[in-house]
Design an enzyme around this catalytic site. Structure first.
Site, PDB file in Angstrom:
ATOM      1  N   ARG A   1      44.804  10.505  11.909  1.00 53.45           N
ATOM      2  CA  ARG A   1      46.169  10.071  11.570  1.00 53.45           C
ATOM      3  C   ARG A   1      46.191   8.711  10.893  1.00 53.45           C
ATOM      4  O   ARG A   1      47.246   8.210  10.524  1.00 53.45           O
ATOM      5  CB  ARG A   1      47.014  10.010  12.854  1.00 53.45           C
ATOM      6  CG  ARG A   1      47.218  11.369  13.469  1.00 53.45           C
ATOM      7  CD  ARG A   1      47.539  11.288  14.952  1.00 53.45           C
ATOM      8  NE  ARG A   1      48.890  10.875  15.290  1.00 53.45           N
ATOM      9  CZ  ARG A   1      49.943  11.669  15.278  1.00 53.45           C
ATOM     10  NH1 ARG A   1      49.828  12.931  14.894  1.00 53.45           N
ATOM     11  NH2 ARG A   1      51.130  11.239  15.651  1.00 53.45           N
TER      12      ARG A   1
ATOM     13  N   HIS B   1      41.489   8.431  15.419  1.00 56.45           N
ATOM     14  CA  HIS B   1      42.904   8.492  15.770  1.00 56.45           C
ATOM     15  C   HIS B   1      43.470   9.893  15.492  1.00 56.45           C
ATOM     16  O   HIS B   1      44.599  10.043  15.032  1.00 56.45           O
ATOM     17  CB  HIS B   1      43.681   7.431  14.981  1.00 56.45           C
ATOM     18  CG  HIS B   1      44.886   6.879  15.694  1.00 56.45           C
ATOM     19  ND1 HIS B   1      44.983   5.584  16.087  1.00 56.45           N
ATOM     20  CD2 HIS B   1      46.050   7.453  16.082  1.00 56.45           C
ATOM     21  CE1 HIS B   1      46.162   5.371  16.662  1.00 56.45           C
ATOM     22  NE2 HIS B   1      46.823   6.499  16.681  1.00 56.45           N
TER      23      HIS B   1
ATOM     24  N   LYS C   1      38.625   1.368  21.039  1.00 52.92           N
ATOM     25  CA  LYS C   1      38.939   2.730  20.575  1.00 52.92           C
ATOM     26  C   LYS C   1      39.186   2.745  19.071  1.00 52.92           C
ATOM     27  O   LYS C   1      40.126   2.110  18.583  1.00 52.92           O
ATOM     28  CB  LYS C   1      40.206   3.235  21.288  1.00 52.92           C
ATOM     29  CG  LYS C   1      40.697   4.598  20.811  1.00 52.92           C
ATOM     30  CD  LYS C   1      41.883   5.079  21.632  1.00 52.92           C
ATOM     31  CE  LYS C   1      42.342   6.470  21.253  1.00 52.92           C
ATOM     32  NZ  LYS C   1      43.159   6.530  20.058  1.00 52.92           N
TER      33      LYS C   1
ATOM     34  N   SER D   1      49.525   5.933  26.829  1.00 58.15           N
ATOM     35  CA  SER D   1      49.794   5.205  25.587  1.00 58.15           C
ATOM     36  C   SER D   1      50.716   4.016  25.826  1.00 58.15           C
ATOM     37  O   SER D   1      51.621   4.076  26.658  1.00 58.15           O
ATOM     38  CB  SER D   1      50.455   6.156  24.581  1.00 58.15           C
ATOM     39  OG  SER D   1      51.001   5.427  23.500  1.00 58.15           O
TER      40      SER D   1
ATOM     41  N   THR E   1      43.165  -0.102  21.060  1.00 56.55           N
ATOM     42  CA  THR E   1      43.136   0.655  19.802  1.00 56.55           C
ATOM     43  C   THR E   1      42.992  -0.313  18.638  1.00 56.55           C
ATOM     44  O   THR E   1      43.809  -1.221  18.468  1.00 56.55           O
ATOM     45  CB  THR E   1      44.415   1.512  19.670  1.00 56.55           C
ATOM     46  OG1 THR E   1      44.447   2.394  20.791  1.00 56.55           O
ATOM     47  CG2 THR E   1      44.417   2.318  18.391  1.00 56.55           C
TER      48      THR E   1
ATOM     49  N   TYR F   1      48.240  -1.400  22.305  1.00 60.10           N
ATOM     50  CA  TYR F   1      48.458  -1.883  20.939  1.00 60.10           C
ATOM     51  C   TYR F   1      48.783  -3.357  21.063  1.00 60.10           C
ATOM     52  O   TYR F   1      49.599  -3.747  21.909  1.00 60.10           O
ATOM     53  CB  TYR F   1      49.641  -1.159  20.288  1.00 60.10           C
ATOM     54  CG  TYR F   1      49.308   0.221  19.769  1.00 60.10           C
ATOM     55  CD1 TYR F   1      48.289   0.409  18.838  1.00 60.10           C
ATOM     56  CD2 TYR F   1      50.035   1.339  20.194  1.00 60.10           C
ATOM     57  CE1 TYR F   1      47.990   1.680  18.348  1.00 60.10           C
ATOM     58  CE2 TYR F   1      49.740   2.610  19.707  1.00 60.10           C
ATOM     59  CZ  TYR F   1      48.721   2.767  18.782  1.00 60.10           C
ATOM     60  OH  TYR F   1      48.417   4.010  18.300  1.00 60.10           O
TER      61      TYR F   1
ATOM     62  N   SER G   1      36.477   7.292  17.438  1.00 59.93           N
ATOM     63  CA  SER G   1      37.765   7.961  17.223  1.00 59.93           C
ATOM     64  C   SER G   1      38.242   7.669  15.818  1.00 59.93           C
ATOM     65  O   SER G   1      38.031   6.569  15.297  1.00 59.93           O
ATOM     66  CB  SER G   1      38.796   7.412  18.225  1.00 59.93           C
ATOM     67  OG  SER G   1      40.098   7.903  17.943  1.00 59.93           O
TER      68      SER G   1
ATOM     69  N   GLY H   1      43.471  14.970  22.713  1.00 63.50           N
ATOM     70  CA  GLY H   1      44.781  14.495  22.248  1.00 63.50           C
ATOM     71  C   GLY H   1      45.811  15.609  22.114  1.00 63.50           C
ATOM     72  O   GLY H   1      46.542  15.925  23.056  1.00 63.50           O
TER      73      GLY H   1
HETATM   74  C1  FNR Z   1      47.790   9.934  19.053  1.00 70.60           C
HETATM   75  N1  FNR Z   1      46.797   8.978  19.227  1.00 70.60           N
HETATM   76  C2  FNR Z   1      47.116   7.759  19.768  1.00 70.60           C
HETATM   77  N2  FNR Z   1      46.142   6.818  19.946  1.00 70.60           N
HETATM   78  C3  FNR Z   1      46.426   5.623  20.516  1.00 70.60           C
HETATM   79  O1  FNR Z   1      45.534   4.807  20.662  1.00 70.60           O
HETATM   80  N3  FNR Z   1      47.716   5.342  20.899  1.00 70.60           N
HETATM   81  C4  FNR Z   1      48.738   6.220  20.747  1.00 70.60           C
HETATM   82  O2  FNR Z   1      49.865   5.940  21.119  1.00 70.60           O
HETATM   83  C5  FNR Z   1      48.443   7.466  20.145  1.00 70.60           C
HETATM   84  N4  FNR Z   1      49.426   8.380  19.933  1.00 70.60           N
HETATM   85  C6  FNR Z   1      49.122   9.617  19.409  1.00 70.60           C
HETATM   86  C7  FNR Z   1      50.123  10.563  19.274  1.00 70.60           C
HETATM   87  C8  FNR Z   1      49.819  11.830  18.804  1.00 70.60           C
HETATM   88  C9  FNR Z   1      50.901  12.846  18.686  1.00 70.60           C
HETATM   89  C10 FNR Z   1      48.487  12.144  18.456  1.00 70.60           C
HETATM   90  C11 FNR Z   1      48.118  13.522  17.967  1.00 70.60           C
HETATM   91  C12 FNR Z   1      47.500  11.198  18.573  1.00 70.60           C
HETATM   92  C13 FNR Z   1      45.386   9.312  18.960  1.00 70.60           C
HETATM   93  C14 FNR Z   1      44.739   9.949  20.189  1.00 70.60           C
HETATM   94  O3  FNR Z   1      44.554   8.998  21.201  1.00 70.60           O
HETATM   95  C15 FNR Z   1      43.373  10.574  19.881  1.00 70.60           C
HETATM   96  O4  FNR Z   1      42.576   9.621  19.214  1.00 70.60           O
HETATM   97  C16 FNR Z   1      43.465  11.845  19.037  1.00 70.60           C
HETATM   98  O5  FNR Z   1      44.631  12.567  19.328  1.00 70.60           O
HETATM   99  C17 FNR Z   1      42.253  12.735  19.282  1.00 70.60           C
HETATM  100  O6  FNR Z   1      42.251  13.809  18.413  1.00 70.60           O
HETATM  101  P1  FNR Z   1      42.805  15.278  18.781  1.00 70.60           P
HETATM  102  O7  FNR Z   1      42.261  15.653  20.152  1.00 70.60           O
HETATM  103  O8  FNR Z   1      44.282  15.203  18.733  1.00 70.60           O
HETATM  104  O9  FNR Z   1      42.241  16.117  17.692  1.00 70.60           O
END
Ligand code: FNR
Length: 373
Positions: free
Chosen positions: A263, A260, A236, A112, A161, A135, A258, A314
């Site tokens: 979130r 995310h 992404k 990340s 992302t 980012y 995705s 994730g």
């Molecule tokens: C993320 N995700 C995420 N994505 C990204 O592009 N940059 C980031 O810094 C983060 N940080 C992040 C932190 C936490 C705690 C979570 C749970 C998720 C999203 C991540 O890359 C991914 O898309 C999801 O986590 C996939 O879903 P699952 O496996 O958590 O269900």
């Protein structure tokens, strides 16, 4: 659940309860949460349960090959590590432990932008294929520097992302006034004075994003990114056929379906529901990947059957890390590997290529003509 020995963990979901016990509430909530009503969070899991198998029998499955290539890089399995921010809140070894575990498993880790270890520190853990998640900040000099550092540190692709012009509304983080603990920083930004997340009246991260992340990001910037790096770019956060076509036109080397981890925008479909339309729109021109809700080898198989070239994990990574450090992440990846292998055997597939659309049935498939009784 009381804290338990790692040996007693039998599936990937079980790490979460151990992590919850060990972590401060603010940290656990940040890792676990989805946006608003968390409808998509639950749907990311539920949707998998509506897809069923059409297993083939009497196939000699005494040898199963799970290897594949991702953007030309050989991996032991089509299961990779998604970028998740701030892993040192989970464990002191943070991203360094994750990097070692992914490398030991023979798969790819995505780091990340908001890691609590720098690209150089992660590179110094040893060999391994790694991608860097980007980012895009308002200050493009920051982006240029960061991309250059990732290239120099040997990262092999950029996961751009595109679903975060603003941070989704994660209510637990707002209630907790989430902030990065003061002994940690966003290491990639230390020298740029952008490494701390201040406490605010909101989620500190939401404020940080509002201040620093470029809301004007658009397709032209995907071209711009190609002008500053030779690394392949994975877009992404794609959820529609329209955007899949635009991503290909913009020169993306791959697409990650995705939401995310549910979130960002609540009430978007589960990624497994959006996958097939994206795969169709990509028309084989670029590989399509998926993340979101993958907790079982059967989930991975279903994504591959619907046309994904691989999946990313994730939350299980951060929960396994919080529970048992590097050993936890290794075990988590091994469990998914072994479950996928078993699913392949029981479905009559001896290689990743042999997994086809005909091995599953989805709710949107035309009903099969049933024989007259
Ligand atoms: C993320 N995700 C995420 N994505 C990204 O592009 N940059 C980031 O810094 C983060 N940080 C992040 C932190 C936490 C705690 C979570 C749970 C998720 C999203 C991540 O890359 C991914 O898309 C999801 O986590 C996939 O879903 P699952 O496996 O958590 O269900």
């Amino acid at each position: 659940m009381t804290s338990q020995e790692m040996e007693s963990i039998t599936n990937v979901m079980e790490f979460e309860a151990v992590a919850r016990e060990k972590l401060p509430k603010m940290v656990y909530d940040y890792y676990a949460s989805g946006a608003e009503d968390q409808w998509t969070l639950h749907e990311n899991r539920n949707a998998f349960s509506r897809i069923l198998f059409r297993p083939r029998i009497l196939v000699d499955v005494s040898n199963i090959d799970m290897t594949t290539t991702i953007l030309g890089f050989k991996v032991s399995m089509p299961i990779m590590v998604a970028p998740t921010a701030m892993q040192k809140m989970a464990h002191p070894a943070g991203e360094l432990a994750t990097a070692r575990a992914a490398s030991a498993a023979g798969t790819i880790m995505t780091l990340s932008s908001w890691a609590t270890s720098s690209v150089e520190e992660v590179a110094s853990t040893g060999p391994g294929t790694r991608f860097f998640q980007l980012y895009v900040y308002r200050d493009r000099n920051v982006v240029r520097q960061l991309v250059r550092r990732a290239e120099k540190a040997g990262f092999k692709a950029i996961a751009l992302t595109v679903d975060t012009p603003r941070l989704g509304r994660r209510e637990a983080d707002i209630k907790n006034r989430f902030t990065l603990p003061t002994h940690l920083t966003l290491r990639n930004f230390d020298g740029l004075d952008l490494g701390t997340v201040d406490r605010t009246n909101d989620s500190g991260l939401a404020t940080y994003v509002a201040d620093q992340v470029d809301r004007s990001l658009n397709w032209k910037d995907v071209k711009w990114l190609q002008s500053i790096t030779t690394l392949p770019i994975l877009v992404k956060g794609v959820l529609t056929a329209e955007d899949a076509s635009l991503a290909v036109q913009a020169g993306a080397a791959g697409i990650i379906v995705s939401n995310h981890g549910a979130r960002q925008l609540d009430y978007v479909p589960a990624t497994i529901m959006a996958l097939e339309e994206v795969v169709r729109a990509a028309q084989g021109r670029v590989p399509v990947f998926l993340d979101g809700g993958i907790r079982r080898g059967t989930d991975v198989f279903k994504a591959l059957a619907l046309g994904a070239s691989g999946v990313f994990i994730g939350r299980p990574v951060v929960f396994a890390l919080a529970a048992y450090g590097e050993a936890g992440v290794r075990k988590m990846l091994k469990m998914l590997h072994d479950e996928l292998e078993l699913t392949m055997a029981l479905s009559g597939c001896r290689s990743i290529k042999e997994i086809t659309r005909a091995h599953i049935t989805a709710p949107w498939d035309a009903p099969h003509v049933s024989p007259r009784l």
